[in-house]
Design an enzyme around this catalytic site. Structure first.
Site, PDB file in Angstrom:
ATOM      1  N   CYS A  80       0.810  -1.222   0.000  1.00 44.58           N
ATOM      2  CA  CYS A  80       0.000   0.000   0.000  1.00 44.58           C
ATOM      3  C   CYS A  80       0.846   1.277   0.000  1.00 44.58           C
ATOM      4  O   CYS A  80       0.522   2.248  -0.695  1.00 44.58           O
ATOM      5  CB  CYS A  80      -0.993   0.008   1.156  1.00 44.58           C
ATOM      6  SG  CYS A  80      -0.290  -0.232   2.793  1.00 44.58           S
ATOM      7  N   ASP A 280      -7.365   5.709  -1.477  1.00 46.65           N
ATOM      8  CA  ASP A 280      -7.076   4.493  -0.714  1.00 46.65           C
ATOM      9  C   ASP A 280      -6.614   3.388  -1.668  1.00 46.65           C
ATOM     10  O   ASP A 280      -7.344   3.004  -2.579  1.00 46.65           O
ATOM     11  CB  ASP A 280      -8.349   4.063   0.023  1.00 46.65           C
ATOM     12  CG  ASP A 280      -8.125   2.895   0.961  1.00 46.65           C
ATOM     13  OD1 ASP A 280      -7.012   2.335   0.969  1.00 46.65           O
ATOM     14  OD2 ASP A 280      -9.070   2.547   1.695  1.00 46.65           O
ATOM     15  N   HIS A 282      -6.197   0.263  -0.954  1.00 48.08           N
ATOM     16  CA  HIS A 282      -6.550  -1.063  -0.443  1.00 48.08           C
ATOM     17  C   HIS A 282      -7.741  -1.676  -1.181  1.00 48.08           C
ATOM     18  O   HIS A 282      -8.739  -2.082  -0.581  1.00 48.08           O
ATOM     19  CB  HIS A 282      -6.829  -0.991   1.055  1.00 48.08           C
ATOM     20  CG  HIS A 282      -5.658  -0.505   1.849  1.00 48.08           C
ATOM     21  ND1 HIS A 282      -5.469   0.830   2.153  1.00 48.08           N
ATOM     22  CD2 HIS A 282      -4.607  -1.164   2.374  1.00 48.08           C
ATOM     23  CE1 HIS A 282      -4.349   0.961   2.841  1.00 48.08           C
ATOM     24  NE2 HIS A 282      -3.811  -0.230   2.994  1.00 48.08           N
TER      25      HIS A 282
END
Length: 398
Positions: A80, A280, A282
């Site tokens: 990430c 993000d 993820h």
């Protein structure tokens, strides 16, 4: 009738959290700031969402060629911060080639520079900022392939990879000890004083042409990505830094911030009131397979949801600020803004800006291309070690 599963997988980022389309931005009178641009939610909401949607969005991917030939074929669970590093660098490249005001439109043909930028980040070993290149360059920073990174380590990796990028000729400067040294930035280009080399041209050849070109155009400057790793508290962000932190997103040179929570990295692009707005990484998507030079199916590289938000007070105190200065005038303007908005107005400074290299520091050495050799020995041995890093968001004085 064509199978529906491949279609759903192709647009996974748009539909796997469809409910987020229904989540609206808060109804407040405060303006929204995104990478130096200001928006009034009551009158400019479509423009705001277009701006966020236009940022390149890099997420976990799966089923790409194994890193190093025998390593992982997905970065889910560990990549990430690498993806956030890709996003901050991609923003610098978009600003460099397309300008801050450029907007992505799924229905329109994109300029060739856009596709060339995107090719730099594809999940292939020969893409200069791919997950393969970043993970393998991280071995030189003491990170096994498959191990979690902090923001400073990613910044060091980007600085090294930029030395191999002849097209973008981007200088990446990573500050140390919370101090930006103007003198060191002026020395950070590989050619020192003189012309930036064209693709395939050596620095010595570029310097040989400098005298003949001095009267034709200004020299001595390469577009700069300035990264400032900071720790703004011990276990949580110190409230005295919050206003100065928000001011960074108002600067025209803002390129976003690497940060998040321990072992959860986000790419922060702005704020509204007391909430940060971020992209993000993820979400695990299928790797995009494309031939070199061909147009990329780019739908999955733009986040077409309502932006994610989090309270500033929930932010882990270790971050890395990013700024892009295309010209020397941009950098001078940034220095003025830092002096006016961050240094003179704040009792407790986030970082220092100094003219000369501190005498008690080791001599500044401009970055040079490192030797890179990666074997299977550098791959992480077990998934159990993914989050054993003591770094989390620790700043390393490299």
């Amino acid at each position: 009738m064509p199978p529906i599963i491949p279609v759903l997988a192709k647009y996974e980022n748009q539909i796997n959290v469809f409910s987020e389309f229904l989540e609206d931005l808060p109804d407040v009178d405060e303006p929204v700031w995104i990478l130096g641009a200001c928006y009034d939610l009551k009158t400019k909401k479509p423009e705001l969402l277009s701006d966020v949607r236009s940022r390149l969005w890099f997420t976990y991917r799966k089923k790409f060629s194994p890193i190093g030939g025998t390593g992982p074929s997905s970065d889910a669970g560990w990549g990430c911060m690498l993806r956030c590093g890709q996003m901050i660098l991609a923003q610098a490249l978009v600003s460099r080639h397309l300008g801050r005001d450029w907007r992505w439109d799924a229905e329109k043909r994109q300029p060739k520079e856009y596709h060339r930028i995107l090719h730099c980040f594809l999940d292939k070993k020969d893409s200069c900022y791919s997950i393969h290149q970043m993970a393998q360059m991280g071995v030189g920073e003491g990170k096994s392939v498959g191990e979690w990174y902090g923001p400073n380590t990613v910044a060091q990796v980007l600085k090294k990879l930029a030395l191999f990028d002849d097209w973008n000729t981007l200088a990446v400067y990573v500050s140390m000890d919370n101090t930006v040294v103007i003198e060191d930035i002026s020395k950070s280009g590989p050619c020192g004083q003189g012309e930036v080399p064209a693709s395939g041209q050596s620095c010595s050849e570029a310097q040989g042409k400098t005298l003949n070109l001095q009267s034709q155009r200004p020299l001595d400057w390469r577009p700069l990505l300035l990264v400032i790793p900071l720790r703004m508290g011990i276990n949580s962000i110190n409230p005295v830094y919050i206003q100065a932190f928000k001011e960074c997103f108002k600067m025209p040179q803002s390129c976003g911030v690497l940060g998040g929570k321990p072992n959860l990295a986000y790419y922060f692009i702005g704020f509204i009131d007391d909430e940060l707005i971020y992209l993000d990484p993820h979400t695990t998507q299928q790797a995009v397979d494309t031939d070199s030079g061909s147009a990329v199916d780019d739908q999955s590289y733009h986040c077409q949801r309502t932006p994610h938000r989090m309270k500033i007070t929930s932010l882990d105190p270790s971050v890395a600020l990013g700024f892009f200065c295309k010209s020397e005038e941009d950098f001078d303007s940034w220095c003025d803004l830092v002096q006016q908005e961050l240094l003179k107005k704040r009792n407790l400074r986030m970082f220092e800006l100094v003219e000369k290299h501190p005498s008690h520091w080791p001599p500044f050495v401009p970055p040079t291309k490192p030797e890179v050799q990666t074997t299977g020995a550098e791959f992480i041995e077990s998934p159990d070690k993914l989050f054993e890093s003591e770094e989390e968001f620790e700043i390393l004085n490299v």
